[in-house]
Design a protein around this motif. Structure first.
Motif, PDB file in Angstrom:
ATOM      1  N   VAL B  13       6.814  -5.298  -2.706  1.00 11.13           N
ATOM      2  CA  VAL B  13       8.259  -5.219  -2.933  1.00 11.13           C
ATOM      3  C   VAL B  13       8.926  -4.750  -1.647  1.00 11.13           C
ATOM      4  CG1 VAL B  13       8.006  -4.733  -5.397  1.00 11.13           C
ATOM      5  CG2 VAL B  13       8.186  -2.835  -3.778  1.00 11.13           C
ATOM      6  N   VAL B  14      10.224  -4.922  -1.633  1.00 21.14           N
ATOM      7  CA  VAL B  14      11.021  -4.408  -0.521  1.00 21.14           C
ATOM      8  C   VAL B  14      11.617  -3.083  -0.960  1.00 21.14           C
ATOM      9  CG1 VAL B  14      13.005  -4.855   0.971  1.00 21.14           C
ATOM     10  CG2 VAL B  14      11.495  -6.725   0.310  1.00 21.14           C
ATOM     11  N   GLU B  15      11.740  -2.191  -0.031  1.00 18.94           N
ATOM     12  CA  GLU B  15      12.288  -0.868  -0.321  1.00 18.94           C
ATOM     13  C   GLU B  15      13.555  -0.971  -1.179  1.00 18.94           C
ATOM     14  OE1 GLU B  15      12.966   1.263   3.307  1.00 18.94           O
ATOM     15  OE2 GLU B  15      12.033   3.069   2.503  1.00 18.94           O
ATOM     16  N   LYS B  16      13.661  -0.018  -2.109  1.00 15.11           N
ATOM     17  CA  LYS B  16      14.786   0.125  -3.044  1.00 15.11           C
ATOM     18  C   LYS B  16      14.661  -0.771  -4.271  1.00 15.11           C
ATOM     19  CE  LYS B  16      18.025   1.746   0.438  1.00 15.11           C
ATOM     20  NZ  LYS B  16      19.231   1.471   1.205  1.00 15.11           N
ATOM     21  N   SER B  82      12.044   1.989  -5.021  1.00 14.30           N
ATOM     22  CA  SER B  82      10.793   2.253  -4.318  1.00 14.30           C
ATOM     23  C   SER B  82      11.041   2.590  -2.839  1.00 14.30           C
ATOM     24  CB  SER B  82       9.865   1.046  -4.439  1.00 14.30           C
ATOM     25  OG  SER B  82      10.486  -0.112  -3.915  1.00 14.30           O
ATOM     26  N   GLN B  83      10.090   3.364  -2.306  1.00 13.62           N
ATOM     27  CA  GLN B  83      10.148   3.766  -0.907  1.00 13.62           C
ATOM     28  C   GLN B  83       8.821   3.420  -0.238  1.00 13.62           C
ATOM     29  OE1 GLN B  83      10.984   7.979  -0.924  1.00 13.62           O
ATOM     30  NE2 GLN B  83      12.971   7.725  -1.948  1.00 13.62           N
ATOM     31  N   VAL B  84       8.846   3.338   1.067  1.00 12.68           N
ATOM     32  CA  VAL B  84       7.630   2.996   1.807  1.00 12.68           C
ATOM     33  C   VAL B  84       6.497   3.972   1.488  1.00 12.68           C
ATOM     34  CG1 VAL B  84       6.620   2.791   4.115  1.00 12.68           C
ATOM     35  CG2 VAL B  84       8.892   1.832   3.658  1.00 12.68           C
ATOM     36  N   VAL B  85       6.845   5.234   1.260  1.00 14.28           N
ATOM     37  CA  VAL B  85       5.816   6.250   0.962  1.00 14.28           C
ATOM     38  C   VAL B  85       5.145   6.033  -0.402  1.00 14.28           C
ATOM     39  CG1 VAL B  85       6.791   8.038   2.401  1.00 14.28           C
ATOM     40  CG2 VAL B  85       7.532   7.848   0.020  1.00 14.28           C
ATOM     41  N   ASP B  86       5.708   5.153  -1.200  1.00 12.70           N
ATOM     42  CA  ASP B  86       5.082   4.830  -2.489  1.00 12.70           C
ATOM     43  C   ASP B  86       3.919   3.855  -2.311  1.00 12.70           C
ATOM     44  OD1 ASP B  86       8.357   4.707  -4.028  1.00 12.70           O
ATOM     45  OD2 ASP B  86       6.948   6.392  -3.909  1.00 12.70           O
ATOM     46  N   SER B  87       3.753   3.314  -1.133  1.00 13.29           N
ATOM     47  CA  SER B  87       2.660   2.371  -0.887  1.00 13.29           C
ATOM     48  C   SER B  87       1.320   3.068  -1.098  1.00 13.29           C
ATOM     49  CB  SER B  87       2.739   1.817   0.548  1.00 13.29           C
ATOM     50  OG  SER B  87       3.919   1.084   0.745  1.00 13.29           O
ATOM     51  N   VAL B  89      -2.606   2.676  -3.824  1.00 15.81           N
ATOM     52  CA  VAL B  89      -3.248   2.065  -4.983  1.00 15.81           C
ATOM     53  C   VAL B  89      -3.022   3.003  -6.162  1.00 15.81           C
ATOM     54  CG1 VAL B  89      -5.387   1.222  -5.995  1.00 15.81           C
ATOM     55  CG2 VAL B  89      -4.998   0.978  -3.530  1.00 15.81           C
ATOM     56  N   TYR B  90      -2.604   2.444  -7.266  1.00 24.05           N
ATOM     57  CA  TYR B  90      -2.324   3.236  -8.460  1.00 24.05           C
ATOM     58  C   TYR B  90      -3.343   2.891  -9.537  1.00 24.05           C
ATOM     59  CZ  TYR B  90       2.047   4.558  -6.281  1.00 24.05           C
ATOM     60  OH  TYR B  90       2.984   5.072  -5.417  1.00 24.05           O
ATOM     61  N   PHE B  91      -3.955   3.931 -10.077  1.00 30.17           N
ATOM     62  CA  PHE B  91      -4.968   3.765 -11.113  1.00 30.17           C
ATOM     63  C   PHE B  91      -4.480   4.332 -12.435  1.00 30.17           C
ATOM     64  CE2 PHE B  91      -8.564   2.225  -8.773  1.00 30.17           C
ATOM     65  CZ  PHE B  91      -8.418   2.723  -7.481  1.00 30.17           C
ATOM     66  N   CYS B  92      -4.682   3.562 -13.478  1.00 30.93           N
ATOM     67  CA  CYS B  92      -4.492   4.028 -14.837  1.00 30.93           C
ATOM     68  C   CYS B  92      -5.874   4.416 -15.363  1.00 30.93           C
ATOM     69  CB  CYS B  92      -3.889   2.889 -15.663  1.00 30.93           C
ATOM     70  SG  CYS B  92      -3.573   3.270 -17.380  1.00 30.93           S
ATOM     71  N   ALA B  93      -5.951   5.437 -16.202  1.00 28.62           N
ATOM     72  CA  ALA B  93      -7.253   5.892 -16.693  1.00 28.62           C
ATOM     73  C   ALA B  93      -7.136   6.390 -18.127  1.00 28.62           C
ATOM     74  CB  ALA B  93      -7.814   6.995 -15.801  1.00 28.62           C
ATOM     75  N   LEU B  94      -8.252   6.333 -18.841  1.00 27.38           N
ATOM     76  CA  LEU B  94      -8.316   6.693 -20.255  1.00 27.38           C
ATOM     77  C   LEU B  94      -9.445   7.694 -20.474  1.00 27.38           C
ATOM     78  CD1 LEU B  94      -7.962   6.015 -23.422  1.00 27.38           C
ATOM     79  CD2 LEU B  94      -9.653   4.230 -23.015  1.00 27.38           C
ATOM     80  N   SER B  95      -9.198   8.682 -21.310  1.00 28.39           N
ATOM     81  CA  SER B  95     -10.251   9.604 -21.720  1.00 28.39           C
ATOM     82  C   SER B  95     -10.183   9.740 -23.231  1.00 28.39           C
ATOM     83  CB  SER B  95     -10.034  10.966 -21.041  1.00 28.39           C
ATOM     84  OG  SER B  95     -10.926  11.920 -21.536  1.00 28.39           O
ATOM     85  N   GLU B  96     -11.289   9.538 -23.912  1.00 27.50           N
ATOM     86  CA  GLU B  96     -11.323   9.694 -25.361  1.00 27.50           C
ATOM     87  C   GLU B  96     -11.620  11.140 -25.729  1.00 27.50           C
ATOM     88  OE1 GLU B  96     -14.193   6.757 -26.453  1.00 27.50           O
ATOM     89  OE2 GLU B  96     -12.670   5.196 -26.690  1.00 27.50           O
ATOM     90  N   PHE B  97     -11.287  11.498 -26.954  1.00 31.78           N
ATOM     91  CA  PHE B  97     -11.386  12.894 -27.363  1.00 31.78           C
ATOM     92  C   PHE B  97     -12.822  13.420 -27.327  1.00 31.78           C
ATOM     93  CE2 PHE B  97     -10.091  16.747 -29.195  1.00 31.78           C
ATOM     94  CZ  PHE B  97     -10.978  17.093 -30.190  1.00 31.78           C
ATOM     95  N   GLN B 111       2.493  -2.387  -2.236  1.00 30.48           N
ATOM     96  CA  GLN B 111       2.969  -2.334  -0.852  1.00 30.48           C
ATOM     97  C   GLN B 111       4.485  -2.394  -0.873  1.00 30.48           C
ATOM     98  OE1 GLN B 111       0.750  -5.435   1.350  1.00 30.48           O
ATOM     99  NE2 GLN B 111      -0.401  -3.727   2.195  1.00 30.48           N
ATOM    100  N   VAL B 112       5.099  -1.405  -0.280  1.00 33.51           N
ATOM    101  CA  VAL B 112       6.554  -1.356  -0.195  1.00 33.51           C
ATOM    102  C   VAL B 112       6.935  -1.559   1.269  1.00 33.51           C
ATOM    103  CG1 VAL B 112       8.629  -0.028  -0.653  1.00 33.51           C
ATOM    104  CG2 VAL B 112       6.619   0.269  -2.124  1.00 33.51           C
ATOM    105  N   PHE B 113       7.683  -2.633   1.496  1.00 32.42           N
ATOM    106  CA  PHE B 113       8.076  -2.960   2.871  1.00 32.42           C
ATOM    107  C   PHE B 113       9.493  -2.464   3.147  1.00 32.42           C
ATOM    108  CE2 PHE B 113       4.457  -5.373   4.101  1.00 32.42           C
ATOM    109  CZ  PHE B 113       3.975  -5.969   2.943  1.00 32.42           C
TER     110      PHE B 113
END
Lengths: 113, 114
Positions: B13-16, B82-87, B89-97, B111-113
């Motif tokens: 994406v492009v910034e903002k 969005s901002q460049v500093v948001d560039s 890898v984002y992970f989603c994760a699950l934990s069961e009880f 990637q934020v340009f």
């Protein structure tokens, strides 16, 4: 803010050698973990440790791996005879309880040559 | 079986611009926990949020917001302006009880340009 400390940050070792990765979890946490991330891939669970014993381990955690809490503050992962495919980032984590959230260390990048 | 799917491998994406990262999970448990972690280029895993299965309220933290929908087993993450500093890898994760391990998705590289 409390943090999990891992040493070394990067280790290079020859295939077949033993390595020990060290971690100092957050002091009042009771649950300790090791995870692995092969370069560019997802983070994978290796082992969890509670009350001085392994509580759960994955298929990856075979006889070449062992964990220890030798002195009440450190938590170590030992790989007995490293293979090329053990090259990865190894993350230590600690938690105050199931589902409470996990604090990860900054990782040890292990390179096996 | 537990599983976390992040179908978006990479987003640019492009910034903002606003951007939404998708996460779909599978579990047989009624009690479970969902997480998002950020992994910047420096490599560490930075905790962003934890949500338990009984709390479907959406959450906003600054430019970050999360939409938890049990009906579709999704826990999506939106970054507004969005901002460049948001560039990262984002992970989603699950934990069961009944287990204390985290199951991670494969991650979405954002990637934020400028």
């Amino acid at each position: 803010e409390p943090e999990v400390t891992q040493t070394p940050s990067h280790q290079v070792t020859q295939m077949g050698q033993e390595v020990i990765l060290r971690c100092v979890p957050i002091s009042n946490h009771l649950y300790f973990y090791w995870y692995r991330q092969i370069l560019g891939q997802k983070v994978e669970f290796l082992v969890s440790f509670y009350n001085n014993e392994i509580s759960e381990k994955s298929e990856i955690f075979d006889d070449q791996f062992s964990v220890e809490r030798p002195d009440g503050s450190n938590f170590t992962l030992k790989i007995r005879s490293t293979k090329l495919e053990d090259s990865a980032m190894y993350f230590c984590a600690s938690s105050g309880g199931t589902g409470y959230g996990y604090t990860f260390g900054s990782g040890t990048r292990l390179t096996v040559v | 079986a537990q599983k976390v799917t992040q179908a978006q491998t990479e987003i640019s994406v492009v910034e903002k611009e606003d951007v939404t990262l998708d996460c779909v999970y599978e579990t047989r448990d009624t009690t479970y926990y969902l997480f998002w972690y950020k992994q910047p280029p420096s490599g560490e895993l930075v905790f962003l949020i934890r949500r338990n299965s009984f709390d479907e309220q959406n959450e906003i933290s600054g430019r970050y917001s999360w939409n938890f929908q049990k009906s579709t087993s999704s826990f999506n993450f939106t970054i507004t302006a969005s901002q460049v500093v948001d560039s990262a890898v984002y992970f989603c994760a699950l934990s069961e009880f009944n287990t204390d391990k985290l199951i991670f998705g494969t991650g979405t590289r954002l990637q934020v340009f400028p």
